[in-house]
Design an enzyme around this catalytic site. Structure first.
Site, PDB file in Angstrom:
ATOM      1  N   GLU A   1       0.801  -1.234   0.000  1.00 31.21           N
ATOM      2  CA  GLU A   1       0.000   0.000   0.000  1.00 31.21           C
ATOM      3  C   GLU A   1       0.832   1.281   0.000  1.00 31.21           C
ATOM      4  OE1 GLU A   1      -3.921  -1.555   2.368  1.00 31.21           O
ATOM      5  OE2 GLU A   1      -2.222  -0.971   3.601  1.00 31.21           O
TER       6      GLU A   1
HETATM    7  C1  TNX Z   1      -4.499  -3.746   4.677  1.00 32.83           C
HETATM    8  S1  TNX Z   1      -3.208  -6.009   3.697  1.00 32.83           S
HETATM    9  C2  TNX Z   1      -3.205  -3.633   5.178  1.00 32.83           C
HETATM   10  C3  TNX Z   1      -3.021  -3.234   6.571  1.00 32.83           C
HETATM   11  C4  TNX Z   1      -4.318  -3.084   7.305  1.00 32.83           C
HETATM   12  C5  TNX Z   1      -5.268  -4.174   6.876  1.00 32.83           C
HETATM   13  C6  TNX Z   1      -6.555  -4.189   7.625  1.00 32.83           C
HETATM   14  C7  TNX Z   1      -1.962  -5.180   3.923  1.00 32.83           C
HETATM   15  C8  TNX Z   1      -0.716  -5.744   3.465  1.00 32.83           C
HETATM   16  N1  TNX Z   1      -2.072  -3.987   4.505  1.00 32.83           N
HETATM   17  O1  TNX Z   1      -2.279  -2.042   6.630  1.00 32.83           O
HETATM   18  O2  TNX Z   1      -4.070  -3.178   8.665  1.00 32.83           O
HETATM   19  O3  TNX Z   1      -5.540  -3.982   5.504  1.00 32.83           O
HETATM   20  O4  TNX Z   1      -7.300  -5.319   7.303  1.00 32.83           O
END
Ligand code: TNX
Length: 521
Positions: A333
């Protein structure tokens, strides 16, 4: 109709009974052989009378088998009240032995358990296999074995033979200590619970926008500012691990054959580090501390050299603290890092992990960087097509499956259960169970799949009870996907074994979700 393997086993068992006759004078066992989570690879029950542990039972184990035997005795003494001495030689009712003539089928974690009326023989190539066998033995005993004080019971173990080994080398759980910190005592309780299901990796998410949770020498403000009181979601999740506390966790886990995988997320998810060290931003201005749960707004400054000094200091120290093979650099992300900068950043930092003797590990976005060919890629997508992951796997990367709509323990069970999020959907127990990690990511060959992991993000998890509620029973489902051969996969069987297992959680005070999909004993 084609006879199933399970059907053949039952027929074999009935034949065996017909031939051997007597059911003996002992009480019937409280559990049946094979009523184990994760279900063993091969189970051949016999209708011979069960073995019963009594006040005179002796355990025999020598050399490297001894610590596992001591652990077995220690787990059985409180409820049985029996002395259960462990001796290096002699005739014994329960014997643990490391194989002199190694059978490669069992690998490092497999074991064989032979139980007849007179005793139990547990064999493995390595202590990790004996430990796995010990977890099976616990589940074959009556649920009262979980009691911390003496119970009057017939401590029987059903007769038969179990030959068992894991499907995957990597069977993981993840705990996010960043959004809400969970102190070492709680992490240890979690390790105790996951090791019962033969989970062998615990991934700790140690830093994120809301908090930094591991002390790094030379960068003290990461924890004094980034991990102090007031950090975490809603400002109520403060705390951090000293390096000594982290080492202690590593040792505690290793004693239970669990390897800790540390994660520092970069180049995104770094707001807490930038509050502590504004020089890690491009304009040098400290951002405001964040206690909300948004993602994707922070980024290390990929054009500044201090960024790489920081990354290397963190990687070097974590590598030194970590005996396990993997070091996780996040990489998810990074919506505020331009794509070309992201790839250049990963090309520089992923090789630093190898420089310090570890294998790099990251969320599936790292597959965009060629250096990911030497890494382990954690697949968290809710879609099954990720061409970059397919390409990286083709170039040599290994893949751990954590699809968010199946394996994320922080998703709600349904929209009415308290706690958790639902951006990837709701995940009832059957949804967590009914998928095959082997064929999940389209185009990724089964040979590239290293295993499976269930991540537990902690945005909504204020205390350890919340951790347990999200993790159990779904973590048991993921553990079975990681350990048991696909041929044994069967929801009805799993549901029934889970229903019977519930009493063990209840006796241990584990706050688990009583899914309406399961008939709890
Ligand atoms: C996505 S999945 C994220 C996290 C959040 C999560 C909550 C991923 C690699 N990153 O930063 O905590 O969703 O479900």
């Amino acid at each position: 109709m084609r006879p199933t393997k399970a059907g053949l086993i039952v027929v074999a068992a009935l034949l065996l009974t017909a031939l051997t006759g007597s059911a003996g004078h002992r009480p019937p066992p409280a559990t049946t052989l094979g009523s184990v989570i994760p279900v063993p690879a091969q189970v051949v029950p016999s209708r011979a009378a069960p073995f019963e542990i009594t006040a005179s039972t002796v355990i025999v184990a020598a050399g490297a088998a001894r610590p596992v035997a001591d652990r077995l005795a220690a787990t059985l003494r409180p409820a049985t009240g029996f002395p259960l001495p462990v001796r290096p030689i002699g005739t014994a009712a329960i014997e643990l032995r490391l194989n002199a003539t190694a059978d490669p089928w069992f690998g490092d974690e497999g074991y064989q358990l032979e139980i007849d009326t007179t005793g139990v023989a547990l064999r493995a190539n390595r202590p990790a296999g004996l430990f796995a066998g010990l977890q099976t033995v616990r589940q074959l005993l009556p649920p009262a074995v979980e009691a911390l004080s003496v119970r009057q019971e017939h401590w029987t173990i059903p007769a038969g033979v179990i030959r068992d080994r894991p499907r995957y080398a990597y069977r993981g759980a993840m705990l996010d200590l960043a959004r809400h910190f969970h102190p070492p005592a709680d992490v240890k309780r979690f390790i105790d619970e996951i090791s019962r299901f033969k989970i062998n990796y615990l991934h700790l998410h140690l830093a994120d926008d809301q908090g930094w949770r591991i002390a790094i020498d030379g960068w003290p403000r990461l924890t004094t500012v980034g991990g102090g009181p007031g950090t975490g979601v809603r400002g109520i999740g403060g705390g951090f691990l000293t390096q000594e506390q982290y080492r202690d966790l590593v040792r505690y886990a290793a004693d239970r054959y669990v390897t800790i995988v540390p994660e520092i997320d970069m180049p995104g998810h770094v707001n807490a580090a930038q509050v502590a060290y504004p020089e890690l931003t491009c304009d040098g201005v400290a951002p405001r501390p964040r206690i909300d749960i948004r993602v994707g707004y922070s980024s290390l400054c990929t054009g500044k050299e201090i960024t790489y000094r920081f990354a290397e200091d963190v990687i070097r120290q974590l590598a030194a603290l970590t005996p396990g093979p993997y070091l996780h650099l996040g990489g998810d992300e990074a919506m505020s890092t331009p794509h070309a900068d992201y790839v250049a950043f990963e090309q520089r930092v992923l090789p630093l992990v190898a420089k310090y003797g570890k294998t790099a590990y990251g969320w599936h976005e790292i597959a965009a960087a060629p250096a990911a060919a030497d890494a382990v890629i954690q697949y968290w997508a809710v879609t099954r097509d990720r061409p970059a992951v397919v390409a990286a796997a083709g170039a040599g990367a290994k893949v751990v499956l954590s699809p968010a709509d199946r394996a994320y323990l922080d998703m709600q069970y349904d929209l009415l259960t308290p706690g958790g999020l639902h951006w990837a959907g709701t995940i009832e127990v059957r949804t967590a169970y009914d998928w095959d990690p082997g064929g999940w990511a389209r185009g990724v060959p089964a040979s590239a799949v290293l295993g499976v992991e269930a991540p537990l993000w902690s945005e909504t998890l204020r205390d350890y009870g919340d951790v347990e509620f999200q993790a159990f029973p779904r973590l048991a489902a993921i553990a079975e996907l990681g350990w048991s051969p696909w041929e044994t996969h069967d929801w009805i069987s799993f549901r029934d074994r889970l229903g019977a297992y519930g009493e063990r959680w209840t006796r241990r005070g584990v706050h688990f979700y009583r899914s309406p999909q399961v008939r709890w004993s």
